[in-house]
Design an enzyme around this catalytic site. Structure first.
Site, PDB file in Angstrom:
ATOM      1  N   SER A   1       0.810  -1.222   0.000  1.00 14.26           N
ATOM      2  CA  SER A   1       0.000   0.000   0.000  1.00 14.26           C
ATOM      3  C   SER A   1       0.842   1.272   0.000  1.00 14.26           C
ATOM      4  O   SER A   1       0.336   2.335  -0.342  1.00 14.26           O
ATOM      5  CB  SER A   1      -0.941   0.013   1.199  1.00 14.26           C
TER       6      SER A   1
ATOM      7  N   ASP B   1      -2.837   8.309   7.657  1.00  6.72           N
ATOM      8  CA  ASP B   1      -3.984   7.544   8.145  1.00  6.72           C
ATOM      9  C   ASP B   1      -3.595   6.520   9.206  1.00  6.72           C
ATOM     10  O   ASP B   1      -4.402   5.685   9.573  1.00  6.72           O
ATOM     11  CB  ASP B   1      -4.706   6.863   6.975  1.00  6.72           C
TER      12      ASP B   1
ATOM     13  N   HIS C   1       0.113   4.923   6.722  1.00  2.74           N
ATOM     14  CA  HIS C   1       0.700   5.547   5.527  1.00  2.74           C
ATOM     15  C   HIS C   1       0.948   7.018   5.807  1.00  2.74           C
ATOM     16  O   HIS C   1       0.360   7.572   6.721  1.00  2.74           O
ATOM     17  CB  HIS C   1      -0.244   5.370   4.333  1.00  2.74           C
TER      18      HIS C   1
END
Ligand SMILES: *[C@@H]1O[C@H](CO)[C@@H](O)[C@H](O)[C@H]1NC(C)=O
Ligand SMILES: *[C@@H]1O[C@H](CO)[C@@H](O)[C@H](O)[C@H]1NC(C)=O
Ligand SMILES: *[C@@H]1O[C@H](CO)[C@@H](O)[C@H](O)[C@H]1NC(C)=O
Ligand SMILES: *[C@@H]1O[C@H](CO)[C@@H](O)[C@H](O)[C@H]1NC(C)=O
Length: 381
Positions: A42, A343, A346
């Site tokens: 991610s 978040d 990240h």
């Protein structure tokens, strides 16, 4: 290396760029990097996971406020704006890479992004054997390599060695998801440590395969300091104040990340000796992350919220597993550029920007690209 002196864009490098502007390799004449291939999880995903039917991530990157700062809409990136892959592309004068799963007719002529949120370094059977959970739509490193080969077959066919010769491959980071899933599944450090050699081996096998296909420049990033991420801090609170360092990061998880990174770096040095004609460069994501913590006040980050997420639904670190960024109960801070954590797992556009500067300035000379880097963490690409 003086990161504190805002070193200016030198007249000589401007001249170089002007001189070579009309050449086919553009400013990067020394390296001739004309395409970029990104693999990862991610941290690198630029819109793959949101295109997998049925894939649901707790960080809802398909919705607002993801992308708000730079793209002004969600793109599938796990950030308020750009990610490291975007900054690397820009530094090479290449466009942002399109995600591999975007079949809407976008261009892949200057590279592809194969990164998928939730992607592990190890395959599903390795992790299942150890009772480590993976997402059902996992596209682990070996599968991303299959995507890559299939992409090459359908684009350059027998001519791929030439394409790859003028390319840069960014392999990772990998391992971050394997470790998070293990720790979050209540596995202790001693057990998770036993996975490290397998993960390093997995990364090395992938590099060998990339070299066999014709890659000549490979950047292999290490993992972030896990103990500085809001998700780790929320999941593994510790009553002992000595468990935390001067920035409020959990020492033990940072030590674990350092253990992985040290093993990876050593393995890459050995592999480099084996393939002297290929440039294999370690990308120090950990060091770059720590550097921006150290220089946070000079870089415009708010030091009282260094380990808090900008986007979240409250709690000591503004992180809540059942109410991730993008969900209705979470909201973003008004000033993301003052935050490092976006978040909880990240980072923000600004943090990725600063980290990218360090990585790019370090890798250019190692790949034989001169006259481009700006040796300052404060520089802007
Ligand atoms: C999964 O990974 C392990 C360790 O690298 C390897 O031994 C095994 O053959 C792999 N299994 C599959 C199905 O690819
Ligand atoms: C490569 O492409 C050819 C022609 O498009 C196809 O027939 C073949 O199955 C492909 N091979 C692989 C390994 O994808
Ligand atoms: C930094 O964050 C704290 C806590 O949210 C806030 O009170 C303070 O005003 C912020 N400082 C700046 C300069 O924005
Ligand atoms: C986390 O979010 C859930 C769902 O919104 C809420 O019920 C819970 O109280 C929150 N937990 C904390 C610690 O804030």
């Amino acid at each position: 290396m003086s990161f504190l002196s805002r070193s200016k864009f030198s007249f000589a490098s401007l001249l170089l760029i002007l001189l070579f502007h009309s050449s086919p390799c553009d400013a990067l004449t020394k390296c001739c990097i004309t395409s970029l291939f990104q693999f990862g999880d991610s941290i690198a995903d630029a819109g793959n996971v949101i295109r997998i039917p049925g894939a649901v991530t707790s960080a809802q990157s398909w919705g607002s406020p993801y992308g708000e700062t730079f793209f002004h809409k969600p793109t599938g990136r796990f950030s308020d704006g750009r990610i490291i892959a975007d900054y690397i592309a820009s530094s090479l004068n290449l466009p942002f890479l399109n995600p591999y799963l975007d079949k809407s007719g976008v261009s892949f002529s200057q590279g592809v992004n194969f990164g998928v949120a939730g992607a592990t370094a190890m395959n599903n059977s390795f992790l299942a054997k150890r009772n480590v959970a993976v997402v059902p739509y996992n596209v682990p490193l070996p599968s991303q390599l299959e995507w890559f080969k299939s992409h090459l077959n359908s684009t350059c066919g027998f001519n791929c060695a030439r394409t790859l010769q003028n390319s840069l491959v960014v392999l990772g980071e990998f391992g971050g998801v394997d470790y998070w899933n293990s720790f979050a599944g209540n596995k202790g450090d001693p057990e998770v440590r036993t996975y490290v050699p397998f993960i390093i081996d997995g990364i090395l096998s992938a590099i060998r395969e990339l070299i066999q296909l014709g890659s000549t420049r490979i950047l292999v990033p290490g993992v972030f300091p896990f103990g500085c991420l809001s998700a780790y801090l929320t999941r593994f609170p510790n009553k002992n104040p000595n468990a935390y360092d001067q920035f409020g990061c959990l020492r033990s998880y940072n030590n674990f990340a350092t253990y992985h990174n040290t093993k990876l770096k050593g393995a890459l040095e050995n592999l480099q000796c084996e393939f002297p004609r290929v440039k294999i460069v370690y990308g120090d994501y950990y060091g770059a992350f720590r550097l921006i913590f150290r220089y946070a006040p000079w870089l415009g980050f708010n030091t009282s919220t260094l380990v808090s997420a900008c986007c979240g639904a409250g709690g000591p670190y503004n992180f809540n597993f059942s109410a991730g960024c993008g969900s209705s109960s979470a909201k973003a801070c008004p000033n993301p550029s003052q935050y490092v954590n976006w978040d909880g797992l990240h980072l923000t556009d600004e943090a990725y920007h600063r980290i990218s500067n360090v990585i790019i300035n370090n890798m250019f000379p190692k790949f034989g690209c001169y006259g481009l880097g700006n040796s300052s963490v404060l520089s802007s690409y």
